[in-house]
Motif scaffolding. Structure first.
Motif, PDB file in Angstrom:
ATOM      1  N   ARG A  18       0.855  -1.186   0.000  1.00 59.80           N
ATOM      2  CA  ARG A  18       0.000   0.000   0.000  1.00 59.80           C
ATOM      3  C   ARG A  18       0.886   1.229   0.000  1.00 59.80           C
ATOM      4  NH1 ARG A  18      -5.139  -1.200   0.695  1.00 59.80           N
ATOM      5  NH2 ARG A  18      -5.832   0.940   1.026  1.00 59.80           N
ATOM      6  N   LEU A  19       0.426   2.220  -0.722  1.00 57.38           N
ATOM      7  CA  LEU A  19       1.064   3.522  -0.712  1.00 57.38           C
ATOM      8  C   LEU A  19      -0.064   4.522  -0.507  1.00 57.38           C
ATOM      9  CD1 LEU A  19       3.826   4.810  -1.004  1.00 57.38           C
ATOM     10  CD2 LEU A  19       3.433   4.985  -3.439  1.00 57.38           C
ATOM     11  N   GLY A  20      -0.108   5.105   0.679  1.00 58.16           N
ATOM     12  CA  GLY A  20      -1.258   5.935   1.021  1.00 58.16           C
ATOM     13  C   GLY A  20      -2.489   5.050   1.109  1.00 58.16           C
ATOM     14  N   LYS A  40      11.509  -6.783  -3.303  1.00 62.18           N
ATOM     15  CA  LYS A  40      10.659  -6.417  -2.166  1.00 62.18           C
ATOM     16  C   LYS A  40      11.411  -5.457  -1.249  1.00 62.18           C
ATOM     17  CE  LYS A  40       8.299  -8.493   1.809  1.00 62.18           C
ATOM     18  NZ  LYS A  40       9.086  -8.578   3.021  1.00 62.18           N
ATOM     19  N   ALA A  41      12.688  -5.743  -0.990  1.00 66.95           N
ATOM     20  CA  ALA A  41      13.498  -4.875  -0.131  1.00 66.95           C
ATOM     21  C   ALA A  41      13.639  -3.478  -0.739  1.00 66.95           C
ATOM     22  CB  ALA A  41      14.873  -5.500   0.103  1.00 66.95           C
ATOM     23  N   VAL A  42      13.796  -3.400  -2.054  1.00 66.41           N
ATOM     24  CA  VAL A  42      13.888  -2.105  -2.740  1.00 66.41           C
ATOM     25  C   VAL A  42      12.589  -1.322  -2.553  1.00 66.41           C
ATOM     26  CG1 VAL A  42      14.007  -0.997  -5.021  1.00 66.41           C
ATOM     27  CG2 VAL A  42      15.618  -2.825  -4.434  1.00 66.41           C
ATOM     28  N   VAL A  43      11.461  -1.989  -2.732  1.00 67.08           N
ATOM     29  CA  VAL A  43      10.160  -1.333  -2.584  1.00 67.08           C
ATOM     30  C   VAL A  43       9.967  -0.857  -1.145  1.00 67.08           C
ATOM     31  CG1 VAL A  43       7.659  -1.753  -2.581  1.00 67.08           C
ATOM     32  CG2 VAL A  43       9.050  -2.471  -4.534  1.00 67.08           C
ATOM     33  N   GLU A  44      10.296  -1.701  -0.179  1.00 67.54           N
ATOM     34  CA  GLU A  44      10.128  -1.304   1.217  1.00 67.54           C
ATOM     35  C   GLU A  44      11.008  -0.106   1.569  1.00 67.54           C
ATOM     36  OE1 GLU A  44       8.563  -5.369   3.333  1.00 67.54           O
ATOM     37  OE2 GLU A  44      10.732  -5.058   3.244  1.00 67.54           O
ATOM     38  N   GLU A  45      12.228  -0.074   1.085  1.00 64.96           N
ATOM     39  CA  GLU A  45      13.116   1.062   1.329  1.00 64.96           C
ATOM     40  C   GLU A  45      12.565   2.328   0.675  1.00 64.96           C
ATOM     41  OE1 GLU A  45      16.182   3.360   2.776  1.00 64.96           O
ATOM     42  OE2 GLU A  45      15.537   1.355   3.374  1.00 64.96           O
ATOM     43  N   THR A  46      12.048   2.202  -0.533  1.00 67.86           N
ATOM     44  CA  THR A  46      11.476   3.357  -1.230  1.00 67.86           C
ATOM     45  C   THR A  46      10.264   3.901  -0.476  1.00 67.86           C
ATOM     46  OG1 THR A  46      12.237   2.442  -3.327  1.00 67.86           O
ATOM     47  CG2 THR A  46      10.589   4.186  -3.447  1.00 67.86           C
ATOM     48  N   ILE A  47       9.417   3.012   0.026  1.00 65.65           N
ATOM     49  CA  ILE A  47       8.252   3.442   0.802  1.00 65.65           C
ATOM     50  C   ILE A  47       8.708   4.189   2.062  1.00 65.65           C
ATOM     51  CG2 ILE A  47       6.277   2.643   2.164  1.00 65.65           C
ATOM     52  CD1 ILE A  47       5.948   0.397   0.052  1.00 65.65           C
ATOM     53  N   LEU A  57       7.118  11.647  -4.537  1.00 68.48           N
ATOM     54  CA  LEU A  57       6.590  11.127  -5.798  1.00 68.48           C
ATOM     55  C   LEU A  57       6.675  12.222  -6.847  1.00 68.48           C
ATOM     56  CD1 LEU A  57       3.394   9.246  -4.605  1.00 68.48           C
ATOM     57  CD2 LEU A  57       5.483   8.231  -5.514  1.00 68.48           C
ATOM     58  N   PRO A  58       6.900  11.863  -8.104  1.00 66.69           N
ATOM     59  CA  PRO A  58       6.897  12.870  -9.163  1.00 66.69           C
ATOM     60  C   PRO A  58       5.539  13.569  -9.224  1.00 66.69           C
ATOM     61  CG  PRO A  58       7.758  10.772  -9.958  1.00 66.69           C
ATOM     62  CD  PRO A  58       7.194  10.529  -8.595  1.00 66.69           C
ATOM     63  N   ALA A  59       5.559  14.874  -9.376  1.00 62.30           N
ATOM     64  CA  ALA A  59       4.322  15.654  -9.439  1.00 62.30           C
ATOM     65  C   ALA A  59       3.462  15.195 -10.608  1.00 62.30           C
ATOM     66  CB  ALA A  59       4.646  17.139  -9.573  1.00 62.30           C
ATOM     67  N   GLY A  60       2.182  14.972 -10.338  1.00 61.62           N
ATOM     68  CA  GLY A  60       1.238  14.610 -11.391  1.00 61.62           C
ATOM     69  C   GLY A  60       1.415  13.211 -11.949  1.00 61.62           C
ATOM     70  N   ALA A  61       2.163  12.362 -11.254  1.00 58.54           N
ATOM     71  CA  ALA A  61       2.416  11.006 -11.752  1.00 58.54           C
ATOM     72  C   ALA A  61       1.138  10.179 -11.767  1.00 58.54           C
ATOM     73  CB  ALA A  61       3.470  10.315 -10.897  1.00 58.54           C
ATOM     74  N   SER A  62       0.957   9.402 -12.831  1.00 55.44           N
ATOM     75  CA  SER A  62      -0.181   8.490 -12.938  1.00 55.44           C
ATOM     76  C   SER A  62       0.103   7.235 -12.112  1.00 55.44           C
ATOM     77  CB  SER A  62      -0.398   8.109 -14.403  1.00 55.44           C
ATOM     78  OG  SER A  62       0.717   7.366 -14.875  1.00 55.44           O
ATOM     79  N   GLU A  65       2.987   5.283 -13.435  1.00 56.99           N
ATOM     80  CA  GLU A  65       4.249   5.987 -13.183  1.00 56.99           C
ATOM     81  C   GLU A  65       4.658   5.873 -11.714  1.00 56.99           C
ATOM     82  OE1 GLU A  65       4.068   9.430 -16.625  1.00 56.99           O
ATOM     83  OE2 GLU A  65       3.068   9.804 -14.711  1.00 56.99           O
ATOM     84  N   ILE A  66       3.684   5.917 -10.810  1.00 59.40           N
ATOM     85  CA  ILE A  66       3.976   5.742  -9.385  1.00 59.40           C
ATOM     86  C   ILE A  66       4.522   4.346  -9.147  1.00 59.40           C
ATOM     87  CG2 ILE A  66       2.922   5.525  -7.091  1.00 59.40           C
ATOM     88  CD1 ILE A  66       1.010   7.820  -7.981  1.00 59.40           C
ATOM     89  N   LEU A  67       3.897   3.347  -9.742  1.00 59.06           N
ATOM     90  CA  LEU A  67       4.351   1.970  -9.593  1.00 59.06           C
ATOM     91  C   LEU A  67       5.768   1.820 -10.122  1.00 59.06           C
ATOM     92  CD1 LEU A  67       3.782  -0.911  -8.743  1.00 59.06           C
ATOM     93  CD2 LEU A  67       2.689  -1.277 -10.959  1.00 59.06           C
ATOM     94  N   ARG A  68       6.041   2.352 -11.293  1.00 62.14           N
ATOM     95  CA  ARG A  68       7.378   2.291 -11.891  1.00 62.14           C
ATOM     96  C   ARG A  68       8.399   2.965 -10.971  1.00 62.14           C
ATOM     97  NH1 ARG A  68       6.031   4.465 -16.558  1.00 62.14           N
ATOM     98  NH2 ARG A  68       5.145   2.529 -17.283  1.00 62.14           N
ATOM     99  N   PHE A  69       8.023   4.116 -10.399  1.00 60.71           N
ATOM    100  CA  PHE A  69       8.889   4.868  -9.495  1.00 60.71           C
ATOM    101  C   PHE A  69       9.242   4.035  -8.264  1.00 60.71           C
ATOM    102  CE2 PHE A  69       9.418   7.895  -5.963  1.00 60.71           C
ATOM    103  CZ  PHE A  69      10.389   8.735  -6.481  1.00 60.71           C
ATOM    104  N   VAL A  70       8.237   3.423  -7.647  1.00 64.14           N
ATOM    105  CA  VAL A  70       8.467   2.641  -6.434  1.00 64.14           C
ATOM    106  C   VAL A  70       9.277   1.382  -6.740  1.00 64.14           C
ATOM    107  CG1 VAL A  70       7.332   1.332  -4.583  1.00 64.14           C
ATOM    108  CG2 VAL A  70       6.436   3.568  -5.268  1.00 64.14           C
ATOM    109  N   LEU A  71       8.950   0.674  -7.821  1.00 61.45           N
ATOM    110  CA  LEU A  71       9.683  -0.552  -8.172  1.00 61.45           C
ATOM    111  C   LEU A  71      11.138  -0.272  -8.548  1.00 61.45           C
ATOM    112  CD1 LEU A  71       6.998  -2.510 -10.240  1.00 61.45           C
ATOM    113  CD2 LEU A  71       7.789  -3.014  -7.923  1.00 61.45           C
ATOM    114  N   SER A  72      11.416   0.938  -9.039  1.00 63.84           N
ATOM    115  CA  SER A  72      12.787   1.279  -9.448  1.00 63.84           C
ATOM    116  C   SER A  72      13.606   1.878  -8.309  1.00 63.84           C
ATOM    117  CB  SER A  72      12.760   2.264 -10.620  1.00 63.84           C
ATOM    118  OG  SER A  72      12.349   3.550 -10.175  1.00 63.84           O
ATOM    119  N   GLY A  73      13.052   1.926  -7.125  1.00 65.88           N
ATOM    120  CA  GLY A  73      13.777   2.492  -6.001  1.00 65.88           C
ATOM    121  C   GLY A  73      13.789   4.009  -6.012  1.00 65.88           C
ATOM    122  N   GLY A  74      12.792   4.602  -6.655  1.00 68.10           N
ATOM    123  CA  GLY A  74      12.683   6.058  -6.693  1.00 68.10           C
ATOM    124  C   GLY A  74      13.495   6.701  -7.788  1.00 68.10           C
ATOM    125  N   LYS A  75      13.881   5.927  -8.795  1.00 69.24           N
ATOM    126  CA  LYS A  75      14.742   6.453  -9.846  1.00 69.24           C
ATOM    127  C   LYS A  75      14.038   6.715 -11.169  1.00 69.24           C
ATOM    128  CE  LYS A  75      18.900   4.712  -7.973  1.00 69.24           C
ATOM    129  NZ  LYS A  75      19.429   3.708  -7.311  1.00 69.24           N
TER     130      LYS A  75
END
Length: 94
Positions: A18-20, A40-47, A57-62, A65-75
């Motif tokens: 969950r995110l929010g 999973k560890a990358v996602v937990e650290e990003t959260i 989170l990137p402004a206005g992200a769909s 895009e939010i999922l991609r951001f979290v799975l990539s470790g915020g990159k």
């Protein structure tokens, strides 16, 4: 627990978090438990970073895009635009 792993009958691993107020359940596109645990560890650290305000989170992200951001470790939040073909002339001229 911030995220949980689930193995599907076809052998692929999925992550649930969950995110929010939003629930995400993406496929990790791997059959390796080791790789699934690493992601999973990358996602937990990003959260954690998002919750503490260390990253945003990137402004206005769909949602994708939010999922991609979290799975990539915020990159990464936009899809990579990789050309399908490259002309030989372009490679030779470089």
């Amino acid at each position: 627990m911030m995220a949980s792993l689930n193995k599907r009958p076809n052998g692929t691993w999925h992550l649930s978090f969950r995110l929010g107020d939003t629930q995400f359940k993406p496929s990790l596109k791997t059959t390796s438990e080791r790789e699934a645990r690493r992601r999973k560890a990358v996602v937990e650290e990003t959260i954690k970073l998002l919750e503490t305000g260390r990253i945003n989170l990137p402004a206005g992200a769909s949602r994708p895009e939010i999922l991609r951001f979290v799975l990539s470790g915020g990159k990464q939040h936009t899809k990579l635009d990789v050309p399908r073909t490259v002309e030989l002339r372009t490679v030779v001229d470089q």
